[in-house]
Write an enzyme that holds these catalytic residues in place. Structure first.
Site, PDB file in Angstrom:
ATOM      1  CD  GLU A  70      10.850  36.701  15.375  1.00  0.00           C
ATOM      2  OE1 GLU A  70      10.769  37.577  14.499  1.00  0.00           O
ATOM      3  OE2 GLU A  70      10.669  35.483  15.138  1.00  0.00           O
ATOM      4  CG  HIS A  73      15.188  33.982  12.410  1.00  0.00           C
ATOM      5  ND1 HIS A  73      14.074  34.589  11.881  1.00  0.00           N
ATOM      6  CD2 HIS A  73      15.831  33.410  11.359  1.00  0.00           C
ATOM      7  CE1 HIS A  73      14.048  34.393  10.581  1.00  0.00           C
ATOM      8  NE2 HIS A  73      15.088  33.682  10.241  1.00  0.00           N
ATOM      9  CG  HIS A 134      10.374  35.849   5.874  1.00  0.00           C
ATOM     10  ND1 HIS A 134      11.236  36.808   5.399  1.00  0.00           N
ATOM     11  CD2 HIS A 134      10.801  35.578   7.143  1.00  0.00           C
ATOM     12  CE1 HIS A 134      12.128  37.114   6.310  1.00  0.00           C
ATOM     13  NE2 HIS A 134      11.898  36.367   7.381  1.00  0.00           N
ATOM     14  CG  HIS A 242       3.337  19.440   1.311  1.00  0.00           C
ATOM     15  ND1 HIS A 242       4.294  20.008   0.505  1.00  0.00           N
ATOM     16  CD2 HIS A 242       4.007  18.951   2.393  1.00  0.00           C
ATOM     17  CE1 HIS A 242       5.488  19.875   1.067  1.00  0.00           C
ATOM     18  NE2 HIS A 242       5.333  19.236   2.202  1.00  0.00           N
TER      19      HIS A 242
END
Length: 329
Positions: A70, A73, A134, A242
């Site tokens: 995390e 990133h 995001h 999808h």
């Protein structure tokens, strides 16, 4: 300016790949606070800091590997944001006619919104609509940087095509279709529905009797959305939609690529071949994700190739717009 934009563009690709890796390794809440990690700028390492972190967040004890995923990133994303602001400042000072201030200012606003989405991803405990937003924001930043880079490059090719205007419309619509498919993929991933169907080409059992469109695209109220809160039928619906979107996207972009190959333009022939090759690679990666139960490397590559496919579509659209101008000139 061109080198600065290119550096930012490459870094944006890295940030997208790191974001995919963070999401796919379930490290989105590896640091339960923002912008630091357990109140620190770096992941706590000493025994005292680890004990303090676990005491401060007893419901989420520190997992160093996820926390580092995390934070790395975040470090890369923060560096990218600084580079984009540097681009905007340089554009304001230099006043290059190839770079109107509208695009750098829009990109700065998008970066600020991306930072807010990154914060909400953590503070709202992986709320799916925020996670998907995001992801789309990251792809938006990438496209803006690429468009900026193209504007700073000499226009390629000298062809004059009467069909350029018609193909430009098809290319614009292709970007819209691809963007919708990326959003569907983001929603599927954010709700942990990537393995809701493990058979290919169709889902297992009598899947058609379990379709639940309203439930699949709703946002249930929950304290924490990690690992998903939707039921099986809802996740299966996300997955099937999808797949259906992937089929529509494949057929449309394949037809566009074949159309570009038929034009009397070496530049557009090259663009068409690149589009078809990357499109086939993306489909194969998607199938491999299902057949091989979402291996990490292939799942991350699926995100990376989606970014490449989007950049190719932006490049095609940009070049066609210039060919259209020449044709009418």
């Amino acid at each position: 300016m061109r080198k600065l934009v290119l550096c930012s563009l490459l870094l944006a690709v890295v940030v997208i790949v790191l974001g995919a890796y963070t999401r796919l390794t379930d490290a989105g809440l590896g640091c339960p606070d923002w912008p630091g990690c357990y109140g620190e700028l770096f992941v706590p390492a000493s025994s005292d800091k680890v004990a303090a972190a676990n005491q401060a967040f007893p419901d989420r004890p520190l997992e160093a590997s996820k926390a580092w995923s995390e934070m790395i990133h975040r470090y890369f994303a923060g560096t990218l944001g600084l580079l984009i602001f540097a681009i905007a400042i340089r554009a304001a000072v230099r006043r290059d006619p190839r770079m109107p201030m509208g695009l750098p200012l829009f990109l700065c606003a998008l970066v600020v919104f991306q930072a807010a989405l990154g914060m909400w991803t953590v503070t709202l405990n992986l709320l799916p609509v925020v996670v998907m937003g995001h992801l789309l924001g990251g792809f938006g930043v990438l496209c803006c940087l690429f468009l900026m880079y193209l504007r700073l490059q000499p226009v390629m090719g000298q062809d004059k095509l009467k069909s350029a205007r018609r193909m430009l419309g098809f290319a614009f619509f292709g970007i819209l279709i691809l963007g919708c498919q990326i959003a569907l993929g983001g929603w599927t991933s954010a709700n942990y529905a990537a393995l809701a169907c493990t058979n290919f080409p169709v889902c297992e059992g009598q899947w058609w009797t379990q379709i639940d469109m309203p439930g699949a695209y709703s946002v249930p109220v929950a304290d924490n959305y990690e690992f998903g809160v939707h039921g099986y039928s809802e996740r299966m619906t996300m997955h099937i939609v999808h797949r259906a979107g992937a089929l529509v996207t494949f057929v449309y972009l394949l037809a566009l690529g074949i159309g570009l190959l038929r034009l009397q333009s070496k530049l557009m022939n090259t663009a068409g071949a690149a589009l078809i090759l990357v499109l086939i690679a993306q489909v194969m990666l998607g199938i491999s994700n299902v057949v091989m139960s979402l291996p990490l490397t292939i799942a991350v590559a699926h995100n990376f190739v989606a970014a490449c496919l989007l950049l190719i579509m932006v490049w095609i659209t940009y070049q066609l717009s210039h060919l259209k101008e020449k044709a009418h000139g």
